[in-house]
Design an enzyme around this catalytic site. Structure first.
Site, PDB file in Angstrom:
ATOM      1  N   ASP A  46      49.384  27.391  33.387  1.00 22.19           N
ATOM      2  CA  ASP A  46      49.204  28.682  33.044  1.00 22.19           C
ATOM      3  C   ASP A  46      49.504  29.636  34.473  1.00 22.19           C
ATOM      4  O   ASP A  46      48.857  29.235  35.444  1.00 22.19           O
ATOM      5  CB  ASP A  46      47.822  29.048  32.519  1.00 22.19           C
ATOM      6  CG  ASP A  46      47.647  30.464  32.120  1.00 22.19           C
ATOM      7  OD1 ASP A  46      48.303  31.049  31.154  1.00 22.19           O
ATOM      8  OD2 ASP A  46      46.903  31.268  32.807  1.00 22.19           O
ATOM      9  N   TYR A  51      49.220  37.532  39.111  1.00 22.63           N
ATOM     10  CA  TYR A  51      48.755  36.600  40.319  1.00 22.63           C
ATOM     11  C   TYR A  51      49.555  36.686  41.443  1.00 22.63           C
ATOM     12  O   TYR A  51      50.755  35.990  41.756  1.00 22.63           O
ATOM     13  CB  TYR A  51      48.525  35.125  39.864  1.00 22.63           C
ATOM     14  CG  TYR A  51      47.926  35.007  38.595  1.00 22.63           C
ATOM     15  CD1 TYR A  51      46.847  35.774  38.466  1.00 22.63           C
ATOM     16  CD2 TYR A  51      48.135  33.796  37.730  1.00 22.63           C
ATOM     17  CE1 TYR A  51      45.924  35.786  37.353  1.00 22.63           C
ATOM     18  CE2 TYR A  51      47.255  33.648  36.706  1.00 22.63           C
ATOM     19  CZ  TYR A  51      46.293  34.732  36.384  1.00 22.63           C
ATOM     20  OH  TYR A  51      45.270  34.385  35.150  1.00 22.63           O
ATOM     21  N   LYS A  77      51.695  35.535  31.016  1.00 20.38           N
ATOM     22  CA  LYS A  77      51.022  36.554  30.550  1.00 20.38           C
ATOM     23  C   LYS A  77      52.185  38.004  30.446  1.00 20.38           C
ATOM     24  O   LYS A  77      53.015  37.918  31.463  1.00 20.38           O
ATOM     25  CB  LYS A  77      49.928  37.066  31.090  1.00 20.38           C
ATOM     26  CG  LYS A  77      49.098  35.911  31.112  1.00 20.38           C
ATOM     27  CD  LYS A  77      47.639  35.926  31.726  1.00 20.38           C
ATOM     28  CE  LYS A  77      46.928  34.748  31.662  1.00 20.38           C
ATOM     29  NZ  LYS A  77      47.379  33.711  32.636  1.00 20.38           N
TER      30      LYS A  77
END
Length: 337
Positions: A46, A51, A77
């Protein structure tokens, strides 16, 4: 398709730390850690544009390049778009990812931004498809009461785009990835579009689970909506770190961690084993995705998942109030430990 049918294995890998979470991580350490995850048998990964402003996705894409696409499962995401433009040095962001790439990040859950975000993620990850897409952090603390407006933006934008992509078979499933329960609760009341599942970060853990048990998880269980558990160590405090929910842990949390650690030590059990096995005992939990930035941490996680935890220790934690009486535990109706 259900999350369980897509993910298939209970232990995944969260790549947040590889976006230089809290500190700079060398390329060598990042790739060695991802190699260790692969060698351990982990096949679910994931990530997110947030990030490190795309750094985590870039590193993950490098590690998985050349591997058969059907041999692993990917989720990422939408909601944060990474721009090519860089922040001026005097205005570089601070916070957990201040050591990431200097690119500007824009919060945007609109339809167009969702499509662009997915295209950018595919490029950074070096793949032709993403299996699961999470709508990221709709309810940030910084929004205050305005998060309901963000949720509505996502409902008319990202939700509809992802629902269409799922129905077309472009993605396998979509859901909501948040660090609080309320957005998921509201989404589960919608007639359409409806998420296939959710990624709950830091809100169903050994340290913090009572609130999720009160409303969200019973609602999700009634509707057959499954869960991936993120941040099972609450940003590191349950794995020997000092952060809780991306901030320095307060005294009350440190005291609770100490009590859990003392009880675990008496039975010769690691705190990591308690943390991972606790969340997977819930019948809705299809996977847990701890993060790591060192190869030995990955090995610890894999070992912790299979460590034997005596029933007497679970009983002690429950009786002492360190675990909610309503929380499923290994061996009493959830996933066996």
């Amino acid at each position: 398709m259900s999350l369980a049918n897509i993910i298939r294995t209970p232990l995944g890998f969260g790549t947040g730390p590889l976006g230089n979470l809290f500190r700079k991580i060398s390329e060598e350490d990042a790739q060695d850690t991802l190699q260790a995850a692969w060698d351990t048998g982990i096949r679910y990964y994931d990530s997110a544009p947030l990030y490190g402003a795309g750094l985590s996705e870039i590193r993950l894409g490098e590690a998985l390049s050349g591997r058969p696409r059907d041999s692993f499962v990917l989720s990422t995401k939408v909601g944060r778009v990474v721009l090519d433009e860089e922040e001026p040095a005097a205005h570089r962001r601070t916070g957990p990812y201040e050591h990431g790439r200097p690119n500007k990040i824009v919060d945007d859950w609109s339809a167009d931004a969702t499509k662009r975000s997915l295209e950018d993620s595919l490029r950074r990850l070096r793949v032709d498809r993403i299996d699961i897409v999470w709508v990221h952090d709709i309810a940030q603390d910084a929004y205050g009461d305005l998060w309901l407006q963000k949720l509505e933006e996502a409902r008319t934008g990202a939700f509809r785009v992802l629902d269409g992509l799922r129905d077309e078979g472009v993605i396998g499933a979509w859901g909501i990835g948040v660090n609080r329960t309320e957005p998921i609760e509201i989404a589960l009341t919608l007639e359409e579009p409806r998420p296939d599942g959710f990624l709950l970060g830091g809100c169903y853990t050994l340290l913090d689970h009572a609130h999720a048990l009160q409303r969200l998880l019973p609602m999700a269980q009634e509707q057959g909506v499954q869960m991936v558990v993120g941040a099972p160590y609450n940003s590191g405090i349950l794995a020997g770190g000092t952060h809780f929910q991306y901030r320095e842990a307060p005294p009350r949390v440190l005291e609770r961690v100490q009590l859990i650690g003392e009880a675990a030590a008496e039975y010769g059990v690691t705190t990591k084993a308690l943390a991972l096995q606790f969340v997977l005992a819930h019948p809705l939990a299809v996977a847990v995705i701890p993060g790591a930035s060192r190869p030995d941490r990955v090995a610890e996680d894999a070992a912790a998942l299979h460590e034997r935890v005596p029933a007497a220790l679970w009983d002690r934690l429950r009786e002492s109030g360190l675990i909610s009486p309503s929380a499923p535990l290994p061996g009493d109706g959830g996933r066996p430990g």
